[in-house]
Design a protein around this motif. Structure first.
Motif, PDB file in Angstrom:
ATOM      1  N   SER A 136      33.991  35.533  35.092  1.00 54.52           N
ATOM      2  CA  SER A 136      34.348  34.412  34.215  1.00 54.52           C
ATOM      3  C   SER A 136      35.811  34.005  34.340  1.00 54.52           C
ATOM      4  CB  SER A 136      34.037  34.777  32.752  1.00 54.52           C
ATOM      5  OG  SER A 136      34.773  35.930  32.385  1.00 54.52           O
ATOM      6  N   SER A 137      36.624  34.810  35.033  1.00 54.92           N
ATOM      7  CA  SER A 137      38.030  34.403  35.227  1.00 54.92           C
ATOM      8  C   SER A 137      38.644  35.168  36.393  1.00 54.92           C
ATOM      9  CB  SER A 137      38.855  34.628  33.955  1.00 54.92           C
ATOM     10  OG  SER A 137      39.073  36.009  33.739  1.00 54.92           O
ATOM     11  N   LEU A 176      40.124  37.080  39.457  1.00 55.45           N
ATOM     12  CA  LEU A 176      39.641  37.413  40.803  1.00 55.45           C
ATOM     13  C   LEU A 176      38.123  37.235  40.923  1.00 55.45           C
ATOM     14  CD1 LEU A 176      41.838  40.573  41.528  1.00 55.45           C
ATOM     15  CD2 LEU A 176      42.046  38.316  42.570  1.00 55.45           C
ATOM     16  N   ARG A 184      31.204  38.771  29.760  1.00 58.75           N
ATOM     17  CA  ARG A 184      30.790  38.655  28.352  1.00 58.75           C
ATOM     18  C   ARG A 184      30.802  37.228  27.849  1.00 58.75           C
ATOM     19  NH1 ARG A 184      35.339  42.468  26.157  1.00 58.75           N
ATOM     20  NH2 ARG A 184      36.321  41.075  27.635  1.00 58.75           N
ATOM     21  N   ARG A 185      31.727  36.383  28.338  1.00 57.00           N
ATOM     22  CA  ARG A 185      31.918  35.053  27.737  1.00 57.00           C
ATOM     23  C   ARG A 185      31.024  34.019  28.426  1.00 57.00           C
ATOM     24  NH1 ARG A 185      37.663  33.896  28.882  1.00 57.00           N
ATOM     25  NH2 ARG A 185      37.278  35.423  30.530  1.00 57.00           N
ATOM     26  N   ASP A 243      27.920  42.872  28.279  1.00 58.17           N
ATOM     27  CA  ASP A 243      29.102  43.709  28.056  1.00 58.17           C
ATOM     28  C   ASP A 243      28.935  44.982  28.882  1.00 58.17           C
ATOM     29  OD1 ASP A 243      31.157  45.282  27.263  1.00 58.17           O
ATOM     30  OD2 ASP A 243      30.858  45.007  25.111  1.00 58.17           O
ATOM     31  N   LEU A 244      29.654  45.054  29.975  1.00 57.20           N
ATOM     32  CA  LEU A 244      29.484  46.163  30.917  1.00 57.20           C
ATOM     33  C   LEU A 244      30.141  47.452  30.431  1.00 57.20           C
ATOM     34  CD1 LEU A 244      30.062  44.197  34.234  1.00 57.20           C
ATOM     35  CD2 LEU A 244      27.893  45.011  33.327  1.00 57.20           C
ATOM     36  N   ASN A 262      34.036  43.984  40.093  1.00 53.44           N
ATOM     37  CA  ASN A 262      35.377  43.446  39.876  1.00 53.44           C
ATOM     38  C   ASN A 262      35.853  43.586  38.428  1.00 53.44           C
ATOM     39  OD1 ASN A 262      37.686  41.360  40.243  1.00 53.44           O
ATOM     40  ND2 ASN A 262      36.351  40.447  38.684  1.00 53.44           N
ATOM     41  N   TYR A 276      44.880  53.308  33.000  1.00 56.61           N
ATOM     42  CA  TYR A 276      44.491  52.294  33.975  1.00 56.61           C
ATOM     43  C   TYR A 276      44.708  52.795  35.405  1.00 56.61           C
ATOM     44  CZ  TYR A 276      44.427  47.992  36.696  1.00 56.61           C
ATOM     45  OH  TYR A 276      44.138  47.045  37.654  1.00 56.61           O
ATOM     46  N   THR A 292      46.486  36.304  36.902  1.00 56.11           N
ATOM     47  CA  THR A 292      45.155  36.097  36.303  1.00 56.11           C
ATOM     48  C   THR A 292      45.336  36.320  34.792  1.00 56.11           C
ATOM     49  OG1 THR A 292      44.606  38.438  36.419  1.00 56.11           O
ATOM     50  CG2 THR A 292      44.003  37.130  38.344  1.00 56.11           C
TER      51      THR A 292
END
Ligand SMILES: NC(=O)c1ccc[n+]([C@@H]2O[C@H](COP(=O)([O-])OP(=O)(O)OC[C@H]3O[C@@H](n4cnc5c(N)ncnc54)[C@H](OP(=O)(O)O)[C@@H]3O)[C@@H](O)[C@H]2O)c1
Length: 268
Positions: free
Chosen positions: A19-20, A22, A42-43, A67-68, A94, A157, A192
């Motif tokens: 949805s955004s 990459l 999700r969006r 929702d992963l 991704n 992260y 991004t």
């Protein structure tokens, strides 16, 4: 045995986090060549906007809202593919998120979501989709330059991406005899929505000095990632600066690296 590489012409691709950023860019670059794209995030509205942008190009585009970070969301993706008789030939793992700030002050919920999304979703979706995938096939796992560094104020992260790189390189060896090419891409800082999501409400941040030198646009990250997949490369660091940094960080003695990162954290 190294894989021969995977050509995306006429592929049927599942792209997570489409949805955004990459993920949407993977969709843009694949749409003129692919047979089918399944865009997952999700969006719903943001997914539909990407789909609209791709209308008129070769690929048929389906959006799947999920929702992963949750088991149900991951299971639903596999169920959707089975119900619709879709046998993917390309999986692009991704979707991912970060969290800027110290570990001790992090919210348990955001930390858990990060692990669920960056590690569990990537692993379990690959596990669920491999039996459905028609060979020859390809998998692109989006890791990060951060996977080469123990990063203070971005600790979970960076560690989650170290997992992604290690897992992907092992899978590349395991799956090559099955005619599945696995490519792990390790982008550096890329403009991004990533930073917006990673920033906390209290303004906590990680030291991002020097990132401007490594920044390249999403289009270049995706182009170089798909080229690496085509050439059977197990791991790629898109962009000249990131490629040099990746090599240096991977070879640097860990003690020296900790010393540099300690000084950097002190100066933040
Ligand atoms: N940008 C960078 O500097 C950079 C550098 C190295 C690596 N990366 C990696 O690149 C990948 C893509 O990130 P990006 O930079 O493109 O950031 P982004 O613009 O924030 O995109 C993240 C994508 O993941 C999706 N997502 C987030 N949580 C999700 C969930 N629970 N379930 C399903 N989808 C979810 C988002 O969609 P929804 O919000 O609609 O769910 C969005 O499509 C990530 O793995 C990131 O770690 C980014």
């Amino acid at each position: 045995m190294e894989a021969n590489g995977f050509c995306v012409e006429n592929c049927r691709a599942v792209i997570t986090g489409a949805s955004s950023g990459l993920g949407a860019e993977f969709a843009r670059q694949l749409a003129p060549q692919a047979e089918l794209l399944v865009l997952v995030a999700r969006r719903a509205e943001a997914l539909e906007m990407v789909k609209k942008e791709l209308s008129g190009l070769k690929a048929k585009v389906l959006c799947f809202v999920s929702d992963l970070a949750k088991d149900e969301g991951r299971d639903a993706v596999a169920a959707f593919l089975v119900e619709n008789g879709i046998k993917p030939t390309l999986l692009i793992n991704n979707a991912g998120m970060g969290d800027y700030g110290s570990f001790v002050s992090s919210s348990a919920e955001k930390t858990r979501s990060q692990i669920e999304l960056n590690i569990t979703a990537l692993t379990m979706l690959t596990h669920a989709l491999l039996p459905l995938m028609e060979r020859p096939a390809g998998i692109v796992n989006v890791s990060s330059l951060a996977s080469t560094l123990p990063m203070p104020d971005l600790a979970v992260y960076a560690a989650s991406k170290a997992y992604v790189t290690s897992f992907s390189e092992a899978l590349a060896i395991e799956l090559a005899p099955e005619n599945i090419s696995v490519c792990c891409t390790c982008p550096g800082p890329t403009p991004t929505n990533f930073s917006k999501t990673a920033k906390r409400e209290d303004g906590s941040d990680t030291n991002r000095d020097g990132q401007g030198l490594l920044r390249i646009p999403p289009a270049q990250v995706v182009r170089e990632s798909l080229a690496a997949l085509r050439h059977g490369q197990a791991c790629v660091f898109p962009g000249v600066g990131v490629s040099i940094a990746g090599r240096v960080f991977r070879l640097m003695p860990r003690r020296l690296m900790r010393m540099i990162l300690r000084r950097r954290a002190r100066n933040a």
